[in-house]
Design a protein around this motif. Structure first.
Motif, short mmCIF file in Angstrom:
data_model
loop_
_atom_site.label_atom_id
_atom_site.label_comp_id
_atom_site.label_asym_id
_atom_site.label_seq_id
_atom_site.Cartn_x
_atom_site.Cartn_y
_atom_site.Cartn_z
N VAL A 58 -12.41 74.04 -18.06
CA VAL A 58 -13.08 75.32 -17.81
C VAL A 58 -14.56 75.14 -18.14
CG1 VAL A 58 -13.21 77.75 -18.47
CG2 VAL A 58 -10.99 76.61 -18.34
N ASP A 70 -11.81 81.45 -13.31
CA ASP A 70 -10.37 81.25 -13.42
C ASP A 70 -9.70 82.12 -12.37
OD1 ASP A 70 -10.23 79.40 -15.49
OD2 ASP A 70 -10.31 80.95 -17.03
N LYS A 73 -5.71 85.16 -14.54
CA LYS A 73 -6.12 85.78 -15.80
C LYS A 73 -4.93 85.85 -16.76
CE LYS A 73 -10.21 86.65 -14.23
NZ LYS A 73 -11.22 85.68 -14.47
N ALA A 76 -3.70 80.84 -19.56
CA ALA A 76 -4.59 79.68 -19.56
C ALA A 76 -3.94 78.45 -18.91
CB ALA A 76 -5.03 79.35 -20.98
#
Length: 188
Positions: A58, A70, A73, A76
């Protein structure tokens, strides 16, 4: 002074002064530099061929994260997996649009066909996203603050200068999109 894009028989035409062309060329080059990832020395050629990037992370730069957000949501692991599968292709698409728009700046007359206009709108949008992040535009009040700066003579600090650049790129993109829509309506 730049003139708004407009749709005509030969395509979407626009006019930029040499200084405006230089500014856009530098902005496009800066965004390309941001988007070009560091490649490992021993990259798997098959993974590169299919666009898979298992080493992707990221972005820590908020502006780069704005360009490469991303997709998932609140998860991760899924967000990282999606990023591994798609980020390389997204970066390449964005870089391609920025390079194509930059090459057009070398032409005396700026006349865009539908595909080139699409690439220009993508490039201008990416510049706006980065500038908006740098100017911390989060809502309408922030946008109003940025739009208050109207004269290049008033640009006495970095934020004022970036505000004027943001306003210029926004105006240019808006005129391009309006010309694209006018071309669609008239069948050009």
């Amino acid at each position: 002074m730049a003139k708004a894009f407009n749709a005509g028989r030969r395509g979407i035409a626009g006019f930029l002064e040499p200084a405006e062309r230089d500014l856009l060329r530098k902005l496009f080059a800066d965004i390309i530099t941001m988007l070009e990832p560091a490649r490992p020395a021993h990259e798997d050629p098959l993974a590169a061929l299919i666009g898979l990037d298992m080493d992707v992370t990221v972005p820590t730069d908020p502006a780069l994260l704005r360009l490469l957000p991303d997709a998932v949501k609140d998860d991760a692991g899924s967000a990282l997996e999606f990023r591994q599968l798609t980020e390389r292709s997204l970066r390449e698409t964005k870089i391609g649009a920025l390079r194509a728009a930059s090459l057009d700046l070398d032409k005396e007359k700026l006349v865009l066909d539908p595909e080139t206009a699409r690439l220009w709108s993508m490039a201008l949008n990416d510049v706006r996203l980065v500038l908006a992040q740098r100017l911390e535009i989060r809502d309408e009040d922030d946008a109003e603050r940025v739009h208050e700066v109207q004269d290049w003579g008033d640009a006495d600090d970095v934020e004022s200068y970036l505000s004027l650049v943001y306003n210029f790129v926004s105006w240019l993109q808006e005129s391009l999109v309006q010309a694209m829509l006018a071309g669609l309506k008239s069948g050009k």
